[in-house]
Design a protein around this motif. Structure first.
Motif, PDB file in Angstrom:
ATOM      1  N   VAL A  33      27.024  41.069  49.599  1.00  0.00           N
ATOM      2  CA  VAL A  33      26.543  41.313  48.228  1.00  0.00           C
ATOM      3  C   VAL A  33      25.174  41.985  48.250  1.00  0.00           C
ATOM      4  CG1 VAL A  33      25.775  40.161  46.114  1.00  0.00           C
ATOM      5  CG2 VAL A  33      27.919  39.466  47.200  1.00  0.00           C
ATOM      6  N   VAL A  34      24.255  41.475  49.081  1.00  0.00           N
ATOM      7  CA  VAL A  34      22.916  42.060  49.160  1.00  0.00           C
ATOM      8  C   VAL A  34      22.981  43.504  49.661  1.00  0.00           C
ATOM      9  CG1 VAL A  34      20.712  41.924  50.381  1.00  0.00           C
ATOM     10  CG2 VAL A  34      21.710  39.860  49.402  1.00  0.00           C
ATOM     11  N   THR A  36      25.517  45.554  49.366  1.00  0.00           N
ATOM     12  CA  THR A  36      26.120  46.392  48.321  1.00  0.00           C
ATOM     13  C   THR A  36      25.112  46.713  47.221  1.00  0.00           C
ATOM     14  OG1 THR A  36      28.282  45.398  48.781  1.00  0.00           O
ATOM     15  CG2 THR A  36      28.025  46.563  46.693  1.00  0.00           C
ATOM     16  N   VAL A  37      24.374  45.691  46.778  1.00  0.00           N
ATOM     17  CA  VAL A  37      23.366  45.920  45.738  1.00  0.00           C
ATOM     18  C   VAL A  37      22.286  46.876  46.236  1.00  0.00           C
ATOM     19  CG1 VAL A  37      21.556  44.802  44.376  1.00  0.00           C
ATOM     20  CG2 VAL A  37      23.801  43.721  44.581  1.00  0.00           C
ATOM     21  N   ALA A  38      21.833  46.674  47.486  1.00  0.00           N
ATOM     22  CA  ALA A  38      20.808  47.558  48.044  1.00  0.00           C
ATOM     23  C   ALA A  38      21.327  48.987  48.150  1.00  0.00           C
ATOM     24  CB  ALA A  38      20.364  47.043  49.415  1.00  0.00           C
ATOM     25  N   TRP A  39      22.577  49.148  48.564  1.00  0.00           N
ATOM     26  CA  TRP A  39      23.149  50.494  48.657  1.00  0.00           C
ATOM     27  C   TRP A  39      23.234  51.162  47.287  1.00  0.00           C
ATOM     28  CZ3 TRP A  39      27.964  52.355  46.811  1.00  0.00           C
ATOM     29  CH2 TRP A  39      28.260  53.662  47.212  1.00  0.00           C
ATOM     30  N   LEU A  40      23.661  50.393  46.271  1.00  0.00           N
ATOM     31  CA  LEU A  40      23.742  50.947  44.920  1.00  0.00           C
ATOM     32  C   LEU A  40      22.367  51.359  44.415  1.00  0.00           C
ATOM     33  CD1 LEU A  40      26.339  48.539  43.271  1.00  0.00           C
ATOM     34  CD2 LEU A  40      26.667  50.946  43.856  1.00  0.00           C
ATOM     35  N   ILE A  41      21.347  50.532  44.708  1.00  0.00           N
ATOM     36  CA  ILE A  41      19.993  50.854  44.251  1.00  0.00           C
ATOM     37  C   ILE A  41      19.472  52.099  44.951  1.00  0.00           C
ATOM     38  CG2 ILE A  41      17.606  50.056  44.272  1.00  0.00           C
ATOM     39  CD1 ILE A  41      18.648  47.234  43.814  1.00  0.00           C
ATOM     40  N   ARG A  44      22.205  55.300  44.206  1.00  0.00           N
ATOM     41  CA  ARG A  44      22.515  55.739  42.841  1.00  0.00           C
ATOM     42  C   ARG A  44      21.297  55.871  41.938  1.00  0.00           C
ATOM     43  NH1 ARG A  44      26.978  58.060  44.143  1.00  0.00           N
ATOM     44  NH2 ARG A  44      28.531  56.665  45.043  1.00  0.00           N
ATOM     45  N   SER A  45      20.181  55.277  42.327  1.00  0.00           N
ATOM     46  CA  SER A  45      19.014  55.315  41.447  1.00  0.00           C
ATOM     47  C   SER A  45      18.292  56.655  41.503  1.00  0.00           C
ATOM     48  CB  SER A  45      18.039  54.189  41.817  1.00  0.00           C
ATOM     49  OG  SER A  45      17.494  54.413  43.105  1.00  0.00           O
ATOM     50  N   TYR A 145      24.943  51.184  55.303  1.00  0.00           N
ATOM     51  CA  TYR A 145      25.742  50.236  54.520  1.00  0.00           C
ATOM     52  C   TYR A 145      27.114  50.025  55.166  1.00  0.00           C
ATOM     53  CZ  TYR A 145      28.666  48.518  50.700  1.00  0.00           C
ATOM     54  OH  TYR A 145      29.558  47.808  49.946  1.00  0.00           O
TER      55      TYR A 145
END
Length: 202
Positions: A33-34, A36-41, A44-45, A145
């Motif tokens: 989960v961490v 995935t969230v870090a990869w999205l941030i 995608r940011s 990731y």
């Protein structure tokens, strides 16, 4: 002192093995989960790595500062943070481990440059080529990731389907060894195996 260090190393290895084999599922899921969230941030940011890290540290420091002042304003006891100290033993252990890995890489590079190990040469060239192709297709954060997810999931899958994986890997290894032997007999055997520089006359 060495016995305590060995005990700490064995405990750390056991904890890591439990996480990789999903015996501690909440930690394994937490890593996924961490990651995935870090990869999205990061991906995608559109912000840079330095900007995101600075903002996260800024948020944590401000939050901790406000919490400490609020606790002192309400006359509550502030929960003390654990003291973080980098011991000399930890530094020496990390330096020794790093030195061993660097020496191993230098030895590999020495063998490759002298043409002593053609199989190692082709493995390194193939790995670097695959890494170059992947780098042109995906970003570093995506590659990190994917590596994190694979490192968490593959050991557990291998532990579950060990016989099938060993059978398939053995077949692939035999085919690779057969093709390598053909190439080695027909091409590589014509190159000199040991290149030893001659001593210059004094």
């Amino acid at each position: 002192m060495e016995d305590s260090q060995d005990v700490c190393d064995s405990v750390e290895r056991d904890n890591t093995a439990d996480v990789l084999l999903w015996k501690r599922q909440h930690v394994s899921w937490g890593i996924i989960v961490v990651a995935t969230v870090a990869w999205l941030i990061f991906e995608r940011s559109g912000l840079s790595f330095l900007t995101i890290c600075s903002n996260v540290l800024l948020f944590l420091i401000v939050l901790r500062f406000l919490h400490a002042n609020y606790a002192s304003f309400r006359d509550k006891q502030i929960q003390t943070l654990p003291e973080l100290v980098l011991s000399e033993e930890m530094v020496n252990y990390a330096a020794a481990s790093f030195r061993m890995k660097v020496n191993y890489l230098l030895l590999m590079a020495h063998d490759i440059t002298l043409g002593k190990d053609f199989r190692l040469f082709f493995m390194v060239v193939g790995f670097l080529w695959i890494l170059s192709v992947l780098g042109s297709l995906i970003s570093f954060f995506t590659l990190a990731y994917i590596g994190t997810i694979l490192s968490v999931t593959l050991p557990a899958l291998y532990n579950r389907y060990e016989e099938q994986v060993d059978r398939c890997a053995g077949s692939i290894h035999r085919n690779f060894s057969r093709h390598y032997k053909i190439v080695d007999d027909n091409v590589m055997s014509r190159f000199p195996r040991n290149v030893v520089p001659k001593d210059k006359p004094l």
